[in-house]
Design an enzyme around this catalytic site. Structure first.
Site, PDB file in Angstrom:
ATOM      1  N   TYR A 133       0.844  -1.191   0.000  1.00 27.77           N
ATOM      2  CA  TYR A 133       0.000   0.000   0.000  1.00 27.77           C
ATOM      3  C   TYR A 133       0.879   1.241   0.000  1.00 27.77           C
ATOM      4  CZ  TYR A 133      -4.299  -2.400  -0.197  1.00 27.77           C
ATOM      5  OH  TYR A 133      -5.329  -3.160  -0.680  1.00 27.77           O
ATOM      6  N   LYS A 186       2.094 -16.024  -0.299  1.00 28.12           N
ATOM      7  CA  LYS A 186       2.560 -16.503  -1.611  1.00 28.12           C
ATOM      8  C   LYS A 186       4.061 -16.769  -1.476  1.00 28.12           C
ATOM      9  CE  LYS A 186       1.910 -17.271  -6.042  1.00 28.12           C
ATOM     10  NZ  LYS A 186       1.189 -18.457  -6.518  1.00 28.12           N
ATOM     11  N   ASP A 219      -3.348 -18.044  -4.159  1.00 26.31           N
ATOM     12  CA  ASP A 219      -4.133 -18.427  -5.344  1.00 26.31           C
ATOM     13  C   ASP A 219      -5.003 -19.644  -5.048  1.00 26.31           C
ATOM     14  OD1 ASP A 219      -1.666 -19.655  -5.051  1.00 26.31           O
ATOM     15  OD2 ASP A 219      -1.200 -19.742  -7.186  1.00 26.31           O
ATOM     16  N   ASP A 243      -7.261  -7.453   1.817  1.00 25.96           N
ATOM     17  CA  ASP A 243      -8.248  -6.536   1.247  1.00 25.96           C
ATOM     18  C   ASP A 243      -9.109  -7.272   0.216  1.00 25.96           C
ATOM     19  OD1 ASP A 243      -9.485  -4.129   0.935  1.00 25.96           O
ATOM     20  OD2 ASP A 243      -7.862  -3.161  -0.177  1.00 25.96           O
ATOM     21  N   ASP A 247     -13.252  -8.947   0.726  1.00 24.15           N
ATOM     22  CA  ASP A 247     -14.379  -8.601  -0.156  1.00 24.15           C
ATOM     23  C   ASP A 247     -14.964  -9.872  -0.784  1.00 24.15           C
ATOM     24  OD1 ASP A 247     -13.821  -5.921   0.367  1.00 24.15           O
ATOM     25  OD2 ASP A 247     -14.111  -5.300  -1.712  1.00 24.15           O
TER      26      ASP A 247
END
Ligand code: NAD
Length: 355
Positions: A133, A186, A219, A243, A247
């Site tokens: 970010y 990851k 993934d 984030d 959602d």
């Protein structure tokens, strides 16, 4: 009479509508427990730009530290210019500068709300102060650089300190739930950054022998989440992954209008819905207030522990009951849930369901 003081920043777009709704519900829930709510409205967002020359004015920054609990409405920050110091994204700034390091985002299926997954009850714990970010990962300036017209370099920061503290938050939360933590990363490709994050999760797991830890590459996890969401309890992950996945989780149980969030630190916590300022419906006064109201509920839970005020736990339960009953009965819902009610009409129903 006991009282609780809460600082309130309304934000942009649908922010003022859903924040007002939240204040009404919290006020009633606390009053039923004999606690007065003192809300202090502090300027923020585009209205503060007009009145005070900044989206996060000094006056607001001076007053915020006096309050343990804050409520923030969503802000339309994609329209804030990058190189203009008057435009500060309150969300990112407050999370980073007050070390609100854990963004706690529950997703749970409420009876009455259409979902293919009625068993879902999970919480994403997202690292909130660093990661990919741009407004959080350098001391001065912005963490995205454009060395040439056709090249952008984005810096991602992962530190041991931030990874350990967010992992601890996840394990603590799991202890009060079903005792399972899933670390999402990851580390097969981002071996150093995600590798350090995973290493920290495993280190913290040793302090919690009663909690089960497993981990997934992000993934594969994204697929598992839409196929078997009921298998997950507490999910801990880095900023960007959290984030996105929160959602996704919200979409499994009724959408963003039902997705609350708490930005929790040691000294302060900020209730803030997961969703944005919904500019497409901002003028219509039809935003679903539930996500922000349940963010207020999470704040009451945090304040109850932080201020040693058990009454606030009861008030928080009352808020959740009012929302759950409203959703179950299916009356007075906003359009995103298939109804026709305005924000304040749905709030009236929630208040009446609280008795
Ligand atoms: P958004 O969450 O605002 O909207 C996505 C969709 O969900 C829209 O169709 C919107 O109408 C709907 N929606 C969102 N909240 C709703 C609610 N409470 N009730 C009913 N419908 C709702 O996402 P976006 O359109 O990508 O972003 C809009 C603005 O919000 C952008 O400026 C973005 O940067 C900002 N944003 C802010 C925050 C924050 O302040 N925490 C978070 C995300 C996005």
């Amino acid at each position: 009479m006991k009282s609780v003081e809460i600082a309130v920043l309304e934000g942009d777009g649908i922010g003022p509508d859903i924040v007002q709704a939240t204040m009404r519900v919290l006020e009633k829930a606390c009053a039923k427990q004999g606690v007065r709510t003192d809300f202090s409205m502090l300027p923020s967002g585009l209205s503060a730009l007009e009145s005070h020359g900044s989206t996060l004015p000094q006056e607001t920054l001076d007053k915020l530290p006096d309050y343990s609990g804050w409520i923030l409405g969503p802000v339309t920050h994609h329209t804030y210019p990058i190189n203009d110091k008057r435009f500060i994204n309150p969300s990112g700034y407050l999370r980073k500068n007050y070390e609100l390091f854990a963004n706690i985002r529950p997703s749970r299926a409420f009876p009455g709300v259409k979902t293919k997954f009625p068993e879902v009850d999970l919480v994403v714990v997202r690292e909130n102060t660093e990661g990919m970010y741009a407004d959080r990962n350098v001391l001065d300036g912005n963490g995205e650089f454009r060395p040439t017209e056709d090249t952008v370099v984005s810096v991602r920061v992962v530190t041991r300190k931030a990874s350990l503290r967010v992992a601890r938050q996840a394990f603590e939360l799991a202890r009060s739930r079903r005792g399972k933590v899933t670390a999402v990363h990851k580390a097969n490709v981002l071996r150093r950054g995600c590798g350090l994050f995973l290493e920290c999760c495993k280190e913290v797991a040793k302090e919690y022998p009663d909690i089960e830890l497993n981990d997934f590459h992000v993934d594969a996890f994204a697929m598992m989440l839409v196929m078997y969401p009921e298998r997950f309890d507490v999910i801990v992950t880095t900023n960007l992954f959290g984030d996105v996945l929160s959602d996704e989780a919200a979409g499994l149980v009724g959408g963003l209008g039902l997705a609350p969030g708490l930005n929790a630190g040691i000294e302060h916590a900020m209730g803030q819905a997961t969703h944005g300022s919904a500019p497409d419906i901002a003028e219509l006064h039809i935003a679903n207030p539930v996500a922000e109201i349940l963010s207020g509920k999470l704040l009451l839970d945090w304040l109850a522990a932080h201020l040693s005020m058990p009454e606030l736990f009861e008030a928080a339960k009352d808020v959740e009951r009012g929302v759950a009953e409203t959703l179950k009965n299916g009356k007075g819902l906003t359009p995103d849930l298939g109804g026709t009610a305005h924000t304040d009409e749905m709030t009236d129903v929630i208040l009446s369901e609280m008795g």
